[in-house]
Design a protein around this motif. Structure first.
Motif, mmCIF file in Angstrom:
data_model
loop_
_atom_site.group_PDB
_atom_site.id
_atom_site.type_symbol
_atom_site.label_atom_id
_atom_site.label_comp_id
_atom_site.label_asym_id
_atom_site.label_seq_id
_atom_site.Cartn_x
_atom_site.Cartn_y
_atom_site.Cartn_z
ATOM 1 N N VAL A 212 23.305 41.826 42.705
ATOM 2 C CA VAL A 212 24.035 40.819 41.868
ATOM 3 C C VAL A 212 25.457 41.446 41.465
ATOM 4 C CG1 VAL A 212 24.291 39.448 39.924
ATOM 5 C CG2 VAL A 212 22.230 39.523 41.018
ATOM 6 N N ILE A 213 25.447 42.613 41.005
ATOM 7 C CA ILE A 213 26.472 43.379 40.554
ATOM 8 C C ILE A 213 27.593 43.970 41.746
ATOM 9 C CG2 ILE A 213 27.629 45.680 39.484
ATOM 10 C CD1 ILE A 213 26.606 43.627 37.352
ATOM 11 N N GLN A 214 27.130 44.288 42.589
ATOM 12 C CA GLN A 214 28.039 44.588 43.960
ATOM 13 C C GLN A 214 28.287 43.245 44.624
ATOM 14 O OE1 GLN A 214 28.673 47.666 44.408
ATOM 15 N NE2 GLN A 214 27.527 48.250 43.031
ATOM 16 N N THR A 215 28.037 42.190 44.451
ATOM 17 C CA THR A 215 28.402 41.270 44.983
ATOM 18 C C THR A 215 29.685 40.620 43.952
ATOM 19 O OG1 THR A 215 26.326 40.310 45.893
ATOM 20 C CG2 THR A 215 28.058 38.536 45.558
ATOM 21 N N TYR A 216 29.586 40.775 42.805
ATOM 22 C CA TYR A 216 30.450 40.494 41.760
ATOM 23 C C TYR A 216 31.825 41.412 41.920
ATOM 24 C CZ TYR A 216 32.955 40.042 37.374
ATOM 25 O OH TYR A 216 33.882 40.167 36.267
ATOM 26 N N ILE A 217 31.559 42.555 42.144
ATOM 27 C CA ILE A 217 32.618 43.664 42.288
ATOM 28 C C ILE A 217 33.410 43.484 43.544
ATOM 29 C CG2 ILE A 217 33.189 46.165 42.325
ATOM 30 C CD1 ILE A 217 30.772 46.656 40.569
ATOM 31 N N PHE A 218 32.756 43.295 44.435
ATOM 32 C CA PHE A 218 33.527 43.055 45.781
ATOM 33 C C PHE A 218 34.353 41.987 45.956
ATOM 34 C CE2 PHE A 218 33.853 41.785 50.167
ATOM 35 C CZ PHE A 218 33.793 43.008 51.182
ATOM 36 N N PHE A 219 33.901 40.848 45.466
ATOM 37 C CA PHE A 219 34.752 39.643 45.405
ATOM 38 C C PHE A 219 35.620 39.542 44.383
ATOM 39 C CE2 PHE A 219 31.279 38.446 48.309
ATOM 40 C CZ PHE A 219 32.023 38.258 49.677
ATOM 41 N N THR A 220 35.508 40.239 43.330
ATOM 42 C CA THR A 220 36.264 40.326 42.231
ATOM 43 C C THR A 220 37.654 41.043 42.583
ATOM 44 O OG1 THR A 220 34.534 40.009 40.356
ATOM 45 C CG2 THR A 220 36.818 41.083 39.768
ATOM 46 N N LEU A 221 37.240 42.036 43.326
ATOM 47 C CA LEU A 221 38.342 42.994 43.810
ATOM 48 C C LEU A 221 39.039 42.410 44.960
ATOM 49 C CD1 LEU A 221 36.550 46.559 43.917
ATOM 50 C CD2 LEU A 221 38.423 45.783 42.414
ATOM 51 N N ALA A 222 38.352 41.603 45.566
ATOM 52 C CA ALA A 222 39.170 41.033 46.877
ATOM 53 C C ALA A 222 40.121 40.055 46.403
ATOM 54 C CB ALA A 222 38.040 40.615 47.946
ATOM 55 N N SER A 223 39.423 39.079 45.562
ATOM 56 C CA SER A 223 40.164 37.753 45.165
ATOM 57 C C SER A 223 41.474 38.507 43.887
ATOM 58 C CB SER A 223 39.223 37.077 44.124
ATOM 59 O OG SER A 223 38.797 37.643 42.916
ATOM 60 N N PHE A 224 41.276 39.714 43.364
ATOM 61 C CA PHE A 224 42.301 40.078 42.500
ATOM 62 C C PHE A 224 43.520 40.548 43.450
ATOM 63 C CE2 PHE A 224 44.370 43.869 40.976
ATOM 64 C CZ PHE A 224 44.977 43.477 39.702
ATOM 65 N N PHE A 225 43.331 41.057 44.561
ATOM 66 C CA PHE A 225 44.348 41.580 45.467
ATOM 67 C C PHE A 225 45.012 40.615 46.163
ATOM 68 C CE2 PHE A 225 42.349 45.837 44.814
ATOM 69 C CZ PHE A 225 43.203 46.314 44.585
ATOM 70 N N LEU A 226 44.109 39.295 46.563
ATOM 71 C CA LEU A 226 44.450 38.425 47.416
ATOM 72 C C LEU A 226 45.338 37.467 46.383
ATOM 73 C CD1 LEU A 226 44.824 36.328 49.572
ATOM 74 C CD2 LEU A 226 42.610 35.271 48.818
ATOM 75 N N GLY A 227 44.966 37.462 45.084
ATOM 76 C CA GLY A 227 45.663 36.644 43.887
ATOM 77 C C GLY A 227 46.983 37.035 43.901
ATOM 78 N N GLN A 228 47.415 38.469 43.945
ATOM 79 C CA GLN A 228 48.501 38.993 43.621
ATOM 80 C C GLN A 228 49.515 38.612 44.797
ATOM 81 O OE1 GLN A 228 47.757 43.281 43.507
ATOM 82 N NE2 GLN A 228 48.024 43.374 41.535
ATOM 83 N N GLN A 229 49.054 38.339 46.069
ATOM 84 C CA GLN A 229 50.059 37.782 46.983
ATOM 85 C C GLN A 229 50.220 36.310 46.771
ATOM 86 O OE1 GLN A 229 51.551 39.960 48.547
ATOM 87 N NE2 GLN A 229 50.346 41.875 47.620
#
Length: 234
Positions: A212-229
């Protein structure tokens, strides 16, 4: 009896193997496709004036989970990316937990993780270029000074590597440790039977909590960098 870890396909003199982890992922794709089609019909038929129940309630809770992970990062663009992130988050969550039923986790395959991480990275870079053009994107890599350009490029390339290895390392490590524990239990039978009293806690951490934690971390980081753009600056 040996454990089947790959599906062997022979076509004349040509043969190739499909890893069990990839077969599991393909099966999950089919299962989720059927589920989403069925759930979509149920949602269309649901009465909004009544409390949700059954599969409609499950879908609402799944949506709340996805929003919890990506909404803060994507903000006003969340609705646009919900279908993509929602599907991948739920599928990765199940992939990380599927080891509980004795199947190989798709996320324990480094090539699978790399494919998913590179896809996220390409989407981020594509949106960055679409936002201001290729020249503007290249200029961003030279900020705040030209001397830092190599470091900026390394930082951009580090994202897919980081996403891949973090997920791969944690999921594979959990699988290996669990396998070693069961091998030890088998080796010291009959006293090894006592070890089964601790295996539920082992699975609770490595298969459930870590998954569960790894799923959360993976997509939190991916959405964070996508959100910056893609998201408007606050």
């Amino acid at each position: 009896m040996t454990e089947v870890s790959a599906l062997e396909i022979h076509l004349g003199s040509f043969s190739f193997e499909i890893q069990q982890s990839i077969c599991v992922w393909l099966c999950l794709c089919v299962i989720f496709a059927v589920f989403f089609i069925y759930a979509g019909k149920k949602i269309d038929q649901a009465d909004p004036s009544k409390a949700s129940k059954g599969i409609v309630y499950i879908c609402e809770e799944a949506l709340n989970l996805v929003l919890f992970i990506v909404n803060t990062n994507l903000r006003e663009k969340t609705k646009k990316y919900i279908p993509l992130f929602g599907t991948l988050i739920l599928m990765m969550l199940v992939s990380n937990l599927i080891g509980l039923v004795g199947l190989q986790n798709p996320t324990s395959n480094v090539s699978f993780n790399a494919t998913l991480a590179i896809t996220m990275w390409l989407m981020i870079q594509g949106n960055a270029i679409r936002k201001g053009g290729l020249l503007a994107r290249m200029k961003e890599l030279t900020e705040p000074m030209v001397l830092l350009t190599p470091l900026n490029i390394i930082g951009e390339l580090a994202l897919p590597i980081s996403l891949t290895m973090r997920l791969f390392g944690n999921i594979l490590a959990g699988s290996i440790i669990t396998m070693l524990v069961y091998t030890l239990i088998k080796a010291i039978l009959p006293w090894g039977v006592l070890g089964f009293a601790f295996t539920p806690f082992l699975h609770m951490y490595f298969d459930i909590f870590s998954g569960v934690i790894q799923t959360y971390i993976f997509f939190t980081l991916a959405s964070f960098f996508l959100g910056q753009q893609v998201a408007e600056e606050e």
